[in-house]
Design an enzyme around this catalytic site. Structure first.
Site, PDB file in Angstrom:
ATOM      1  CG  HIS A   1      16.646 -12.141  14.004  1.00 35.60           C
ATOM      2  ND1 HIS A   1      17.295 -11.060  14.531  1.00 35.60           N
ATOM      3  CD2 HIS A   1      17.621 -12.974  13.548  1.00 35.60           C
ATOM      4  CE1 HIS A   1      18.610 -11.224  14.406  1.00 35.60           C
ATOM      5  NE2 HIS A   1      18.822 -12.386  13.810  1.00 35.60           N
TER       6      HIS A   1
ATOM      7  CB  CYS B   1      -0.995  -0.012   1.163  1.00 37.58           C
ATOM      8  SG  CYS B   1      -0.339   0.254   2.811  1.00 37.58           S
TER       9      CYS B   1
END
Length: 145
Positions: free
Chosen positions: A99, A66
């Site tokens: 991570h 977006c």
């Protein structure tokens, strides 16, 4: 063939169209949740479709776009099985996979180029989750019911 979903609003439409072609050329089956033109639309209408597809196991990974990336990120992250990360560079794209075991990468389409999106997308797709100490942390992200 690996499947990937993609969803955008009007601000991300042109970049989405570019990325659909790029991903198809890389051998992905692309599930395009829209939008389908640069006419103004509401990003949640498309982001929730992507999130639902991940929640119900239809997809494992996705791309959201977006204008700022924030609205799409907020929307898809409402879904229990989605871990979306908003990316501005390849280092972040790598870290959200290593991570956080992110399964959706989100782009701020008004602020990055197609080339930058491709570089980040490639890093996202090629980077494995490190596991280890990160598994414990990722497990704490999902809400318990």
């Amino acid at each position: 063939m690996k499947k990937i979903g993609i969803a955008c609003d009007h601000a991300g439409y042109e970049m989405k169209e570019f990325l659909v072609g790029y991903l198809a050329a890389k051998g992905f089956e692309v599930m395009d949740f829209g939008c389908d033109s640069p006419e103004s639309v509401d990003y949640p209408d498309f982001g929730h479709q992507l999130g639902n597809a991940i929640d119900n196991g239809e997809l494992e990974i996705g791309v959201g776009l977006c204008g700022s990336g924030e609205g799409m990120s907020m929307t898809v992250n409402k879904h229990q099985k989605v871990r979306a990360g908003l990316c501005w560079n390849t280092d972040v794209a790598t870290l959200i996979r290593q991570h956080n075991n992110a399964n959706v990468i989100v782009f701020p389409a008004r602020f990055i180029s197609n080339d930058e999106a491709v570089a980040m997308l490639d890093k996202f797709l090629e980077t494995p989750f490190e596991g280890g100490r990160h598994e414990r942390r990722v497990a704490k992200i999902a809400l318990s019911k």
